[in-house]
Design a protein around this motif. Structure first.
Motif, PDB file in Angstrom:
ATOM      1  N   TYR A   1      25.181 100.928 103.079  1.00  0.00           N
ATOM      2  CA  TYR A   1      24.194 100.892 104.260  1.00  0.00           C
ATOM      3  C   TYR A   1      24.674 101.993 105.216  1.00  0.00           C
ATOM      4  O   TYR A   1      25.365 101.557 105.948  1.00  0.00           O
ATOM      5  CB  TYR A   1      23.687  99.506 104.837  1.00  0.00           C
ATOM      6  CG  TYR A   1      23.009  99.770 106.045  1.00  0.00           C
ATOM      7  CD1 TYR A   1      21.763 100.581 106.256  1.00  0.00           C
ATOM      8  CD2 TYR A   1      23.400  98.750 107.178  1.00  0.00           C
ATOM      9  CE1 TYR A   1      21.085 100.520 107.292  1.00  0.00           C
ATOM     10  CE2 TYR A   1      22.556  98.935 107.979  1.00  0.00           C
ATOM     11  CZ  TYR A   1      21.452  99.914 108.517  1.00  0.00           C
ATOM     12  OH  TYR A   1      20.553  99.725 109.425  1.00  0.00           O
TER      13      TYR A   1
ATOM     14  N   TYR B   1      24.150 103.288 108.488  1.00  0.00           N
ATOM     15  CA  TYR B   1      23.531 102.765 109.735  1.00  0.00           C
ATOM     16  C   TYR B   1      23.677 104.038 111.010  1.00  0.00           C
ATOM     17  O   TYR B   1      24.461 104.958 111.225  1.00  0.00           O
ATOM     18  CB  TYR B   1      23.721 101.534 110.176  1.00  0.00           C
ATOM     19  CG  TYR B   1      25.311 101.231 110.502  1.00  0.00           C
ATOM     20  CD1 TYR B   1      25.543 101.163 111.948  1.00  0.00           C
ATOM     21  CD2 TYR B   1      26.165 101.541 109.687  1.00  0.00           C
ATOM     22  CE1 TYR B   1      26.972 100.996 112.253  1.00  0.00           C
ATOM     23  CE2 TYR B   1      27.655 101.247 110.157  1.00  0.00           C
ATOM     24  CZ  TYR B   1      28.202 101.295 111.288  1.00  0.00           C
ATOM     25  OH  TYR B   1      29.392 101.064 111.903  1.00  0.00           O
TER      26      TYR B   1
ATOM     27  N   GLY C   1      13.713 101.950 110.584  1.00  0.00           N
ATOM     28  CA  GLY C   1      15.119 101.156 110.326  1.00  0.00           C
ATOM     29  C   GLY C   1      14.785  99.967 109.755  1.00  0.00           C
ATOM     30  O   GLY C   1      16.013  99.312 109.190  1.00  0.00           O
TER      31      GLY C   1
ATOM     32  N   GLY D   1      17.182  98.961 106.305  1.00  0.00           N
ATOM     33  CA  GLY D   1      18.057 100.232 106.093  1.00  0.00           C
ATOM     34  C   GLY D   1      17.074 101.564 105.734  1.00  0.00           C
ATOM     35  O   GLY D   1      17.758 102.572 105.474  1.00  0.00           O
TER      36      GLY D   1
ATOM     37  N   SER E   1      17.674  97.934 116.214  1.00  0.00           N
ATOM     38  CA  SER E   1      18.602  97.859 114.880  1.00  0.00           C
ATOM     39  C   SER E   1      20.063  97.783 115.621  1.00  0.00           C
ATOM     40  O   SER E   1      20.445  98.275 116.379  1.00  0.00           O
ATOM     41  CB  SER E   1      18.673  98.917 114.161  1.00  0.00           C
ATOM     42  OG  SER E   1      17.482  99.323 113.659  1.00  0.00           O
TER      43      SER E   1
ATOM     44  N   VAL F   1      24.092  96.396 114.543  1.00  0.00           N
ATOM     45  CA  VAL F   1      25.312  96.318 113.356  1.00  0.00           C
ATOM     46  C   VAL F   1      26.715  95.950 114.224  1.00  0.00           C
ATOM     47  O   VAL F   1      26.873  96.668 114.843  1.00  0.00           O
ATOM     48  CB  VAL F   1      25.210  97.500 112.951  1.00  0.00           C
ATOM     49  CG1 VAL F   1      26.416  97.326 111.528  1.00  0.00           C
ATOM     50  CG2 VAL F   1      23.865  97.867 111.693  1.00  0.00           C
TER      51      VAL F   1
ATOM     52  N   ILE G   1      24.035  92.710 110.246  1.00  0.00           N
ATOM     53  CA  ILE G   1      22.935  93.422 110.395  1.00  0.00           C
ATOM     54  C   ILE G   1      21.567  92.705 111.040  1.00  0.00           C
ATOM     55  O   ILE G   1      21.363  92.050 110.345  1.00  0.00           O
ATOM     56  CB  ILE G   1      22.603  94.314 109.023  1.00  0.00           C
ATOM     57  CG1 ILE G   1      24.095  94.987 108.713  1.00  0.00           C
ATOM     58  CG2 ILE G   1      21.643  95.325 109.257  1.00  0.00           C
ATOM     59  CD1 ILE G   1      24.350  95.383 107.239  1.00  0.00           C
TER      60      ILE G   1
ATOM     61  N   HIS H   1      17.508  93.879 111.789  1.00  0.00           N
ATOM     62  CA  HIS H   1      16.504  95.034 112.222  1.00  0.00           C
ATOM     63  C   HIS H   1      15.088  94.069 112.562  1.00  0.00           C
ATOM     64  O   HIS H   1      14.722  93.328 111.828  1.00  0.00           O
ATOM     65  CB  HIS H   1      16.113  95.760 111.033  1.00  0.00           C
ATOM     66  CG  HIS H   1      17.303  96.435 110.320  1.00  0.00           C
ATOM     67  ND1 HIS H   1      17.654  96.278 108.778  1.00  0.00           N
ATOM     68  CD2 HIS H   1      18.108  97.497 110.848  1.00  0.00           C
ATOM     69  CE1 HIS H   1      18.579  97.115 108.695  1.00  0.00           C
ATOM     70  NE2 HIS H   1      19.006  97.797 109.738  1.00  0.00           N
TER      71      HIS H   1
END
Length: 442
Positions: A151, A153, A277, A280, A303, A305, A323, A325
């Protein structure tokens, strides 16, 4: 790529060795292997067990994939950070999009091996001014990734366009469109073909502020513009698109913990048509529905992370991530919202320079529409790994792995068949995936 081969074949044979030795670099990422589902016997090669269908939540069941990169140094390569360079880069990618093996090139199947051109660009650096870089074409315009979730990001802006960078400042203009999305195509007369088409322009600014000790802060800003496109019908009615826009702002912090260890934390907010987003996707993968005017006025996304790697000497490494979203469209309905998250950790025990024992645990959730229950899944993997190139590092490759993954789905995930694995095998609260895989990069 065939054009590049023709260019090489036109060079006299006496010059081939010098050209290949002095100007050409070839690198590659690849993975290939086998897979079984012990309880059903169904064909599951490359069928993700994750709720979003992406690799967020664990990537062991990923299918075959080959990504060679060719880099031609148009100027003779010289060492040094201020040495001028002009490079042409090309990256074709090959994968079996229907889960078949990469070794199948036959047209006997309805969807055989797919080949896409991911990168084709030229980059120049340090020519007019030391530290000045200019590029144009299609490229992997992105930064760091959570490798164990496959991923990229925060600033995954891979696409077609051009840009200029000087020192810590990076500016770019990108183009995005689609042949199928109603956001870019409008059928005026209802005959099934697009009479109006438009494209999105994305303006990007990034700045990286480096600190002592290897720490840094990274700022990101994007502005997205979709122009209006209208057409008058015979009765005087005007149909088509209204113009719309959106923006993204984000910040990312990198902490260098020494000994190859680090912690990266990022937050990104997207507004209107730049609220992508989910699962992913990129910022221009607009989430949700427009309002009654056809605009995304109240659409938004967040988003976040957190990704870290900590090396406990030469005995053990822990790589983990969180993670999140969240996104909403502009239709002002309860169903026009989505949420997905994943937390995971992979531990690597270095039993020997060439023998690593990998274990992974993940927990993930998906609410694809705001009014539906959240589906959840837990995955556990054990993967004895042979590493022929000696090294006690999570980055050493190639890997020869044997792995087993067990997944546990809640009743909402089972009922919705949320994962591609469940869509293939059928409703089951427990799933099994047994595989062997070679993974390499150089």
């Amino acid at each position: 790529m065939s054009l590049f081969v023709m260019m090489l074949s036109a060079v006299p044979s006496s010059a081939h060795a010098s050209l290949l030795a002095d100007r050409l670099e070839i690198s590659m990422y690849g993975r290939m292997g086998l897979a079984w589902t012990p309880t059903s016997g169904r064909f599951i090669m490359g069928r993700s067990m994750n709720l979003t269908g992406s690799s967020i939540g664990g990537r062991f069941e990923e299918g075959d994939y080959l990504e060679p990169t060719i880099r031609l140094h148009i100027l003779e390569k010289k060492e040094g950070p201020e040495a001028p360079y002009v490079d042409m880069v090309m990256t074709p990618a090959m994968f079996a999009s229907n889960g078949l093996f990469a070794g199948i090139f036959s047209t006997r199947f309805s969807d055989p091996l797919s080949i896409e051109l991911f990168q084709a660009y030229v980059e120049s650096g340090n020519v007019l001014l030391p530290g000045l870089r200019v590029w144009g074409g299609a490229r992997f315009y992105r930064g760091t990734d959570v490798h164990i979730a496959d991923y990229y990001y925060f600033n995954n802006l891979s696409g077609q366009g051009g840009g200029v960078a000087y020192g810590p400042l990076d500016l770019a203009v990108l183009m995005q469109t689609s042949r199928t999305s109603p956001q870019y195509n409008f059928d005026v007369d209802g005959n099934g073909s697009s009479d109006l088409r438009r494209q999105r322009s994305v303006f990007v600014a990034q700045y990286v502020h480096k600190l002592e000790g290897g720490h840094s802060f990274h700022g990101l800003a994007e502005f997205h513009l979709l122009p209006g496109a209208r057409m008058n019908l015979a009765d005087g009615t005007q149909v088509g698109f209204r113009s719309d826009h959106g923006w993204v702002a984000g910040v990312k912090a990198h902490l260098d913990l020494g000994n190859g260890s680090f912690n990266d934390v990022s937050v990104r907010y997207g507004s209107r048509i730049a609220n992508g987003g989910r699962g992913g996707g990129q910022s221009w993968d607009t989430v949700g529905l427009p309002d009654l005017r056809g605009l995304y006025t109240d659409a938004a996304s967040v988003s976040a992370v957190d990704h870290f790697l900590y090396n406990f000497g030469s005995a053990f490494s822990l790589n983990a991530y969180g993670i999140l979203h969240w996104a909403q469209g502009a239709s002002d309905t309860a169903a026009d919202k989505s949420l997905d998250f994943a937390v995971g950790a992979r531990g690597t025990v270095y039993l020997h320079d060439n023998i690593h024992l990998v274990g992974e645990a993940t927990y993930q959730g998906l609410m694809s529409r705001g009014e539906t229950p959240m589906a959840t899944a837990t995955k556990l993997t054990i993967a004895p790994t042979f590493v022929p190139v000696s090294g006690r590092s999570v980055w050493t490759r190639p890997h020869f792995r044997i792995f087993y993954t067990a997944a546990f789905y809640d009743e909402d995930a089972v009922a919705a068949l949320s994962a591609p694995y469940l869509q293939t095998v059928g409703p089951s609260s427990m799933a099994h995936y047994l595989g062997a895989r070679a993974e390499w990069w150089f």
